[in-house]
Design a protein around this motif. Structure first.
Motif, short mmCIF file in Angstrom:
data_model
loop_
_atom_site.label_atom_id
_atom_site.label_comp_id
_atom_site.label_asym_id
_atom_site.label_seq_id
_atom_site.Cartn_x
_atom_site.Cartn_y
_atom_site.Cartn_z
N PHE A 111 6.08 5.90 -0.59
CA PHE A 111 5.89 4.46 -0.64
C PHE A 111 6.98 3.80 0.18
CE2 PHE A 111 8.74 5.54 -4.00
CZ PHE A 111 9.65 4.51 -4.07
N ALA A 112 6.78 2.56 0.49
CA ALA A 112 7.76 1.80 1.27
C ALA A 112 8.29 0.67 0.40
CB ALA A 112 7.11 1.24 2.54
N PRO A 113 9.54 0.76 -0.05
CA PRO A 113 10.08 -0.29 -0.91
C PRO A 113 10.29 -1.60 -0.14
CG PRO A 113 11.81 1.24 -0.31
CD PRO A 113 10.51 1.80 0.23
N SER A 114 10.20 -2.70 -0.86
CA SER A 114 10.51 -4.00 -0.27
C SER A 114 12.01 -4.08 -0.03
CB SER A 114 10.10 -5.14 -1.21
OG SER A 114 8.71 -5.13 -1.39
N VAL A 115 12.39 -4.52 1.16
CA VAL A 115 13.80 -4.60 1.52
C VAL A 115 14.10 -6.02 2.00
CG1 VAL A 115 15.59 -3.76 3.11
CG2 VAL A 115 13.96 -2.17 2.12
N GLU A 116 15.25 -6.53 1.58
CA GLU A 116 15.69 -7.86 2.00
C GLU A 116 17.09 -7.72 2.57
OE1 GLU A 116 15.31 -11.92 -0.20
OE2 GLU A 116 17.09 -10.91 -0.97
N MET A 117 17.32 -8.30 3.74
CA MET A 117 18.64 -8.25 4.37
C MET A 117 19.13 -9.68 4.55
SD MET A 117 19.91 -6.03 7.63
CE MET A 117 19.28 -6.96 9.00
N LYS A 118 20.35 -9.96 4.04
CA LYS A 118 20.94 -11.29 4.14
C LYS A 118 22.28 -11.18 4.85
CE LYS A 118 19.21 -13.18 -0.20
NZ LYS A 118 19.62 -13.71 -1.51
N GLU A 119 22.48 -12.08 5.80
CA GLU A 119 23.78 -12.14 6.45
C GLU A 119 24.66 -13.09 5.64
OE1 GLU A 119 23.58 -12.92 10.59
OE2 GLU A 119 25.67 -12.34 10.88
N THR A 120 25.86 -12.65 5.33
CA THR A 120 26.80 -13.46 4.57
C THR A 120 28.02 -13.76 5.43
OG1 THR A 120 27.97 -11.54 3.68
CG2 THR A 120 26.07 -12.34 2.42
N GLU A 121 28.92 -14.55 4.92
CA GLU A 121 30.15 -14.88 5.64
C GLU A 121 30.93 -13.62 5.99
OE1 GLU A 121 32.57 -17.67 7.44
OE2 GLU A 121 30.79 -18.15 6.26
N GLY A 122 30.96 -12.66 5.07
CA GLY A 122 31.76 -11.46 5.29
C GLY A 122 31.01 -10.27 5.86
N GLY B 221 6.63 10.67 -5.66
CA GLY B 221 6.61 9.98 -4.38
C GLY B 221 8.03 9.87 -3.85
N SER B 222 8.14 9.81 -2.55
CA SER B 222 9.46 9.67 -1.96
C SER B 222 9.41 8.59 -0.90
CB SER B 222 9.92 11.00 -1.35
OG SER B 222 9.04 11.38 -0.32
N PHE B 223 10.58 8.10 -0.55
CA PHE B 223 10.68 7.10 0.50
C PHE B 223 11.91 7.37 1.33
CE2 PHE B 223 13.60 5.36 -2.53
CZ PHE B 223 14.56 4.72 -1.77
N ARG B 224 11.88 6.86 2.53
CA ARG B 224 13.03 6.91 3.43
C ARG B 224 12.91 5.67 4.29
NH1 ARG B 224 16.54 10.70 5.08
NH2 ARG B 224 17.46 10.49 7.13
N ARG B 225 13.90 4.82 4.22
CA ARG B 225 13.86 3.56 4.96
C ARG B 225 15.16 3.44 5.76
NH1 ARG B 225 11.11 -1.63 3.74
NH2 ARG B 225 11.19 -2.57 5.78
N SER B 226 15.05 3.32 7.08
CA SER B 226 16.22 3.15 7.94
C SER B 226 16.17 1.77 8.57
CB SER B 226 16.23 4.21 9.04
OG SER B 226 16.42 5.50 8.48
N ILE B 227 17.34 1.15 8.61
CA ILE B 227 17.45 -0.21 9.16
C ILE B 227 18.57 -0.20 10.19
CG2 ILE B 227 17.99 -2.61 8.63
CD1 ILE B 227 16.99 -2.02 5.77
N VAL C 32 0.86 -1.18 0.00
CA VAL C 32 0.00 0.00 0.00
C VAL C 32 0.89 1.23 0.00
CG1 VAL C 32 -1.74 1.28 1.30
CG2 VAL C 32 -1.79 -1.22 1.26
N PRO C 33 0.65 2.20 -0.88
CA PRO C 33 1.48 3.40 -0.87
C PRO C 33 1.40 4.12 0.47
CG PRO C 33 0.08 3.34 -2.82
CD PRO C 33 -0.37 2.22 -1.93
N ALA C 34 2.50 4.68 0.86
CA ALA C 34 2.54 5.44 2.11
C ALA C 34 1.80 6.76 1.92
CB ALA C 34 3.99 5.69 2.51
N PRO C 35 1.39 7.40 2.99
CA PRO C 35 0.66 8.67 2.86
C PRO C 35 1.48 9.74 2.16
CG PRO C 35 0.82 7.95 5.17
CD PRO C 35 1.60 6.99 4.35
N LEU C 36 0.80 10.71 1.62
CA LEU C 36 1.40 11.87 0.96
C LEU C 36 2.26 11.49 -0.23
CD1 LEU C 36 2.37 13.92 4.12
CD2 LEU C 36 0.32 14.15 2.71
#
Length: 155
Positions: free
Chosen positions: A42-53, A103-109, A35-39
């Protein structure tokens, strides 16, 4: 007849806050998935993977150009932001049709450790942003072997 409700096990306040945070995040993820964020954001799909390094973080940013994306790292906080601008214009049966969408987005992890910006890299390909973060030496998981002994006789 009085029924008794079992008391929950005692938890530390940090456990309770961690549980509450996970539940709130889960509810918001379910509510706003796709669902698009207000104003106009939007919130992009994010995937986080832990790797060896270290870690690899990927974000799907369809319709956004590389020049409109910004990535920053502040200690344990990775922030991705950007803006989508789209304009369409066409003549159809003597009628001029013009559409604009912004549209704009800001995603902090929050990362599990503070990453070194000098050891980080980002790439943008076909609408997918990929950020690679190297794990600092002090954050490497320590493997401690526990020796396995035979059964010991009871004292």
């Amino acid at each position: 007849m009085v029924s008794r409700v079992p008391m929950p096990r005692a938890e530390s306040s940090s456990d309770l806050f961690g549980t509450l945070q996970r539940e709130v995040n889960r509810v918001f993820d379910q509510m706003f998935r796709g669902v698009p964020a207000p104003l106009g954001g939007f919130a992009p799909s994010v995937e986080m993977k832990e790797t060896e390094g270290g870690l690899t973080v990927s974000a799907e940013l369809p319709g956004i150009e590389e020049k409109d994306v910004e990535v920053s790292l502040d200690g344990e906080m990775l922030t991705m932001s950007g803006e989508k601008r789209e304009e369409k214009s066409e003549e159809k049966e003597g009628v001029h049709i013009s559409e604009r969408s912004y549209g704009s987005f800001r995603r902090s992890i929050r990362l599990p450790w503070a990453a070194d910006p000098a050891q980080a890299s980002a790439a943008f390909d076909k609408g997918v942003l990929t950020v690679t973060l190297k794990r600092p030496a002090e954050a490497k998981p320590a493997v401690n072997r526990i020796p396995i002994g035979g059964a010991k006789p009871a004292p």
